[in-house]
Write an enzyme that holds these catalytic residues in place. Sequence first.
Site, PDB file in Angstrom:
ATOM      1  N   CYS A   1     -20.263  88.142  87.062  1.00 31.36           N
ATOM      2  CA  CYS A   1     -19.035  89.052  85.529  1.00 31.36           C
ATOM      3  C   CYS A   1     -19.503  87.638  84.389  1.00 31.36           C
ATOM      4  O   CYS A   1     -20.889  87.547  83.862  1.00 31.36           O
ATOM      5  CB  CYS A   1     -17.848  88.322  86.525  1.00 31.36           C
ATOM      6  SG  CYS A   1     -17.503  85.928  86.489  1.00 31.36           S
ATOM      7  N   GLY A   2     -18.250  87.279  83.881  1.00 30.23           N
ATOM      8  CA  GLY A   2     -17.925  86.738  82.603  1.00 30.23           C
ATOM      9  C   GLY A   2     -18.924  85.119  82.864  1.00 30.23           C
ATOM     10  O   GLY A   2     -20.087  84.439  81.985  1.00 30.23           O
TER      11      GLY A   2
END
Length: 279
Positions: A235-236
């Site tokens: 993800c981030g």
Amino acid sequence: MNTLISVNWLSKHLDDPNLIILDVSPQSNISGLKTSFEGVKIKNARRVNLKQDFSDHSSSFPNTIQEPDAFEKSARALGISNQNTLIIYDNLGIYTAPRLWWLFKTMGHKNVAVLDGGLPEWCIQHQAIEDINIQPTYSIGNFTANYQSDVVTLMPKMLHHHIENSIAVVDARSSGRFTGEAPEPREGLSSGHIPNSYNIPFKDVLNGHSYKSKEDLKNVFSKIPQDVTSYIFSCGSGLTACIVALALHQIKDIPYSVYDGSWTEWAQCQPNYIEKSYI
């Protein structure tokens, strides 16, 4: 025990002396989510600051997993021992709780689960709450970590994942960030995605503040080839990847790991290996 438990289950087990409830509600979040349940927590829950208590402060990347000895110290400070059953929740429903679930699983703790729907569902069902500043009393625990390296993916493995077609890399960021059409919320970071990865935004596995049904989750994951033998979630910064990892855990018994550096590390360290189109 199940890795995702209901309000009904928790309400029936509150008298278990080995049960510890952990409130890992975020102070803020990069996804811009807001809660309607500020200032309260489940009665007798122990508050956890994910970034302060369970992240490696020496790392240049956010939310990096701690070394086992540092994790042990943080867990013991919360009064946690290996025999405890841990129920984790947050005030957004499902957001930071799966990350702490994954961290405890990574450190070898077996009896740990996430409360489906979190604090919102608990309050909707009129269960006992208290002011967030009320702290229960407890003794220091003796938690001992048993680090499970197979559920953590680091950069060297990510650089070679494309060689193994049996591995599916799943990105939990929004579709706009994945395709490169929307900017990253972290200044100076390019959007786009890791080559040969798939996009399942974390909101796609949720129905409001709870997880979707198992049938609906199967449909969400149907875009992934059925012959893959393992998953890597990204993800981030390694947080919302755990939301999608826990979703997979509900429907399929298959090896998985989380790329801990996630897009923050990849975009900084591998700027020449970024794709901007959807796979």
